[in-house]
Enzyme design. Structure first.
Site, PDB file in Angstrom:
ATOM      1  N   ASP A 361       8.502  37.690  14.010  1.00 37.09           N
ATOM      2  CA  ASP A 361       7.149  37.151  14.119  1.00 37.09           C
ATOM      3  C   ASP A 361       6.349  37.324  12.820  1.00 37.09           C
ATOM      4  O   ASP A 361       6.492  38.327  12.129  1.00 37.09           O
ATOM      5  CB  ASP A 361       6.460  37.926  15.260  1.00 37.09           C
ATOM      6  CG  ASP A 361       5.211  37.250  15.753  1.00 37.09           C
ATOM      7  OD1 ASP A 361       4.797  36.251  15.153  1.00 37.09           O
ATOM      8  OD2 ASP A 361       4.650  37.729  16.762  1.00 37.09           O
ATOM      9  N   ARG A 437      -2.041  38.513  25.521  1.00 42.98           N
ATOM     10  CA  ARG A 437      -1.682  38.629  24.093  1.00 42.98           C
ATOM     11  C   ARG A 437      -2.359  37.533  23.271  1.00 42.98           C
ATOM     12  O   ARG A 437      -1.762  36.936  22.375  1.00 42.98           O
ATOM     13  CB  ARG A 437      -0.164  38.545  23.909  1.00 42.98           C
ATOM     14  CG  ARG A 437       0.333  39.367  22.730  1.00 42.98           C
ATOM     15  CD  ARG A 437       1.776  39.054  22.355  1.00 42.98           C
ATOM     16  NE  ARG A 437       2.248  40.010  21.361  1.00 42.98           N
ATOM     17  CZ  ARG A 437       3.199  39.761  20.466  1.00 42.98           C
ATOM     18  NH1 ARG A 437       3.800  38.599  20.442  1.00 42.98           N
ATOM     19  NH2 ARG A 437       3.572  40.668  19.615  1.00 42.98           N
ATOM     20  N   ASP A 472      11.523  33.603  21.621  1.00 44.03           N
ATOM     21  CA  ASP A 472      10.716  34.592  22.343  1.00 44.03           C
ATOM     22  C   ASP A 472       9.768  33.906  23.319  1.00 44.03           C
ATOM     23  O   ASP A 472       9.503  32.696  23.217  1.00 44.03           O
ATOM     24  CB  ASP A 472       9.926  35.405  21.306  1.00 44.03           C
ATOM     25  CG  ASP A 472       9.520  36.775  21.796  1.00 44.03           C
ATOM     26  OD1 ASP A 472       9.662  37.047  23.000  1.00 44.03           O
ATOM     27  OD2 ASP A 472       9.032  37.571  20.963  1.00 44.03           O
ATOM     28  N   ASP A 542      12.422  45.694  24.476  1.00 39.66           N
ATOM     29  CA  ASP A 542      11.751  46.170  23.261  1.00 39.66           C
ATOM     30  C   ASP A 542      11.902  47.679  23.121  1.00 39.66           C
ATOM     31  O   ASP A 542      11.573  48.245  22.082  1.00 39.66           O
ATOM     32  CB  ASP A 542      10.257  45.826  23.309  1.00 39.66           C
ATOM     33  CG  ASP A 542      10.007  44.406  22.830  1.00 39.66           C
ATOM     34  OD1 ASP A 542      10.960  43.761  22.366  1.00 39.66           O
ATOM     35  OD2 ASP A 542       8.860  43.936  22.937  1.00 39.66           O
TER      36      ASP A 542
HETATM   37  C1  DGJ Z   1       8.311  40.500  21.581  1.00 41.69           C
HETATM   38  C2  DGJ Z   1       9.746  40.748  21.266  1.00 41.69           C
HETATM   39  O1  DGJ Z   1      10.383  41.357  22.339  1.00 41.69           O
HETATM   40  C3  DGJ Z   1       9.839  41.599  20.011  1.00 41.69           C
HETATM   41  O2  DGJ Z   1      11.176  41.897  19.734  1.00 41.69           O
HETATM   42  C4  DGJ Z   1       9.183  40.888  18.871  1.00 41.69           C
HETATM   43  O3  DGJ Z   1       9.909  39.729  18.557  1.00 41.69           O
HETATM   44  C5  DGJ Z   1       7.760  40.549  19.223  1.00 41.69           C
HETATM   45  N1  DGJ Z   1       7.667  39.850  20.458  1.00 41.69           N
HETATM   46  C6  DGJ Z   1       7.120  39.727  18.140  1.00 41.69           C
HETATM   47  O4  DGJ Z   1       5.872  39.318  18.477  1.00 41.69           O
END
Ligand code: DGJ
Length: 724
Positions: A361, A437, A472, A542
């Site tokens: 990102d 977000r 994503d 994550d």
């Molecule tokens: C959520 C993803 O799970 C992360 O790995 C990362 O790419 C972020 N978004 C970036 O905004």
């Protein structure tokens, strides 16, 4: 070998592993008679007596016996008063359907489902059961496929309006499975951001139980699958049945236990935000559901799911190929990077053997944090003044592939795209959009939005030399409304969204067959069989803390094999938990998946960097086994302090065993872990200790493993045997 035996009253599908039997009762009622271990014959007398149905040649429901009948695809409201799998509103507003048997046909292989992800394969047969409700003019085809190599059945329903007026489908589940007893534990996977797919096991009780999502995605909070096993079933033994949906949007997975202690399992589209107006002549296909059976425990059940994923779901160049070891810059830099910083990270990565550099990102629009720019997929020249191609060329020159992050289904209110097309976002006119977000969801049900999303991604893939895409998706549905759909079709939006997304993905994977796609949704928020059809790997979570990952990967493996799970080594203290774990442990846990790094390797000590180099060399040697071998869970982090699993190559000559202990305990013996999946006759040598044992010793007596000192200690051992 799959065979489908058809008689006037019995439709019996079977392969070497399982049987699935449908009975046609008096009046053409399609009854579910059996799903389980292969049957050599089928006399339904006992079963029909159990359900209080006449089997004396009449096969007859009597009185209100439809309420006691195990149905294949029931509707509520006529003779059957329980929850049904199908609700259809007819032109007169009534809502009861009654599908009766018309004919059955067998086709070779497995037909696809238009617009939807679906399993495929030639080594099987499909039974099509044609049903009709004469009263409202509805036809249905129930499709059941058995592949020769899977102990399970894949099914979906196709509904056709053969009346002269609209029919409105208010509920159409993919799966209804009736079982003549309810002495089962139900296992479901639920969680949250950074603790996806926690495993919950409880006995079935009378009434309804299950999990669902209305979030527009399978979600972080619940997975679109469920598992039933006998109370005594363990990983290694006992009966287990699993069902998973090949879909990525709203769903419902539930089990209903009736007063007679029979149980009815449903899996399919959640009907809360769903309805579908079927014009005369139109057809509607439900998503597909995969149901597997095992009498060899949960581990045996997972082996069936893993085979479905590997042989019948994942497509394209990377379906069976070594996945590149990647380094992703997200946790290394977050939004704060420039070309120089990225190249420095990439150079060290290339030097230690990484194969793919992924820019996450922050590379587009004016995205210095998460408040802007989604939708504006143009390179931010403040960060990358020479453009994307210049960066990818330099990364390629280092011998690395180049990957790029997109979140194509989203738009930031602060973006050029939103200024130009506010109506492209899912919204309800007159209501303040709820943001998550700081972003909104694009209305993927619209063709103009689909084309925009496709063009944005395709342009970069065409022009910039991109080898990998991280796709994503970071927010759920709210303010659910589409500017284009008429009032009576607004409830179609969540499913139309998925069809639109699948359309875009199908175009992209066909046009760019060389590109590796990885699905992601705030971590593992859309980890499902639907996404796996388009993208052969999914970012698991994550949360990259090694101990948390033991749990997350353990339960994810109930359905998904290692090649489906993105798993990376990240920095310590860990960014999600603050925990410090040894680099060996982080590596050992991550290597049971699509291996990679999520940190700036330049920040490591020389000693740790050398360990990284060794990890990468080892993964390169073993990755065919690690990714595509048979995966077995051995010790559960849900039951104790230790997690253990093993991956065994198909020829059983190579295996990688992993054991991780969460907390060190004094005064305990080193564990003796019974392995699985080896060849009892073969002699295995443990590379790290030089010891040799027969497979039978390792599987029956176990392997005694001494763990290093301290918390989060871990070992990973390579076992090799000579090929015959
Ligand atoms: C959520 C993803 O799970 C992360 O790995 C990362 O790419 C972020 N978004 C970036 O905004």
């Amino acid at each position: 070998m799959t065979e489908i035996l058809l008689t006037e009253k019995l439709l019996h599908l079977r392969n070497d592993h399982v049987s699935y039997v449908i009975g046609i009762l008096e009046g053409g009622v399609p009854a579910h008679l059996y799903f389980g271990k292969r049957l050599e014959g089928m006399n339904p007398a006992s079963l029909l007596r159990h359900y209080d149905l006449r089997a004396d040649g009449a096969w007859q429901p009597h009185n209100c016996a439809l309420d006691h009948t195990p149905h294949e695809y029931p509707s509520h409201g006529l003779g059957d008063l329980r929850e049904g799998a199908l609700t259809v509103r007819a032109a007169d507003g009534t809502r009861s359907a009654d599908l009766r048997f018309v004919s059955a046909e067998v086709v070779e292989g497995k037909p696809g489902i238009p617009g939807l992800p679906a399993t495929f394969g030639d080594n099987g047969r499909t039974l099509l059961v044609h049903l009709k409700d004469e009263c409202i003019g509805l036809e249905a085809t129930l499709s059941y496929t058995l592949f020769d190599d899977v102990a399970g059945v894949v099914r979906h329903a196709s509904l056709r309006n053969v009346s002269g007026s609209d029919l409105v489908i208010e509920r159409a589940y993919s799966l209804c499975l009736e079982m003549p007893d309810s002495r089962y534990d139900l296992i479901t996977l639920s969680g949250a951001w950074s603790r996806e797919r926690e495993m919950f096991r409880r006995p079935l009780v009378m009434g309804e139980q299950g999990v669902s999502s209305l979030k527009g995605a399978t979600s972080l909070h619940a997975s679109n699958m469920l598992f039933l096993c006998r109370p005594e079933t363990t990983e290694a033994q006992g009966e287990a049945i699993g069902a998973a949906l090949v879909y990525s949007g709203n769903f419902k997975a539930s089990v209903h236990v009736d007063p007679a202690r029979n149980c009815r399992v449903f899996l399919g589209l959640n009907d809360v935000d769903f309805s579908w107006t079927l014009n005369p002549g139109a057809t509607f296909d439900t998503p597909e559901a995969v149901t597997v059976y095992s009498d060899a425990g949960l581990d045996g059940m997972s082996a069936q799911f893993h085979r479905v994923c590997a042989e019948h779901l994942v497509r394209g160049k990377y379906a069976k190929a070594p996945r590149p070891i990647l380094l992703n810059n997200w946790e290394a830099t977050y939004f704060g990077f420039n070309e120089e910083k990225l190249l420095k990270i990439a150079r060290t990565a290339a030097d230690v053997g990484v194969e793919l550099f992924v820019l996450d990102d922050g590379w587009f629009g004016k995205r210095d944090d998460d408040t802007t720019s989604l939708g504006d997929w143009f390179v931010d020249t403040a960060k990358l003044p020479n453009g994307m191609k210049h960066l990818t060329d330099q990364v390629h020159a280092m011998g690395l592939k180049f990957g790029l992050w997109f979140e194509p289904e989203m738009v930031s209110p602060k973006s050029k795209l939103y200024e130009a097309h506010p109506d492209w976002a899912i919204h309800i006119p007159g209501r303040e959009p709820v943001q998550q977000r700081q972003q909104l969801t694009l209305d993927m049900s619209r063709e103009d939005v689909q084309d925009y999303v496709y063009d944005c991604v395709a342009r970069h893939l065409r022009e910039d030399g991109i080898d990998y895409v991280k796709w994503d998706m970071n927010r759920n549905f709210s303010n659910i409304g589409s500017a284009l759909l008429p009032a009576e079709r607004q409830k179609e939006l969540p499913h139309r969204y998925m069809l639109g997304l699948y359309r875009v993905l199908e175009r992209l994977v066909n046009e760019f067959p060389e590109v590796l796609f990885e699905s992601c949704s705030s971590g593992g928020g859309r980890f499902d069989m639907g996404m796996l059809y388009y993208m052969p790997q999914t970012w698991t979570s994550d949360n990259t803390d090694a101990l948390c990952r033991c749990q997350i990967q353990y339960s994810t493996s109930l359905v998904f094999p290692p090649f489906a799970m993105g798993s990376h080594v990240s920095a310590v203290p860990n960014h999600q938990t603050g925990r410090i774990t040894p680099i060996e442990t982080r590596g050992n846990v991550a290597m049971s998946g699509c291996f990679g790094y999520e940190l700036d390797l330049n920040t490591l000590s020389a000693d740790d960097l050398e360990k990284v180099r060794q990890q990468i060399a080892r993964v390169k040697k073993l990755r065919q086994t690690l990714l595509y071998g048979d995966f077995h869970r051995l010790l559960s982090p849900y039951e104790g302090n230790d997690t253990a699993w093993i991956t065994v190559s198909p020829d059983k000559c190579e295996a990688v065993f992993m054991l991780t202990r969460a907390l060190a305990k004094s005064g305990t013996y080193p564990p003796l872990v019974r392995l699985r999946g080896l060849d009892a006759e073969k002699v295995y040598t443990v590379a790290e200790t030089g010891e040799s044992y027969t497979g039978s010793e390792l599987m029956n007596l176990g392997l005694c493993v001494r763990l290093p000192w301290g918390d989060a200690a871990s070992v990973s051992l390579t076992l090799t045997a000579r090929a015959e």
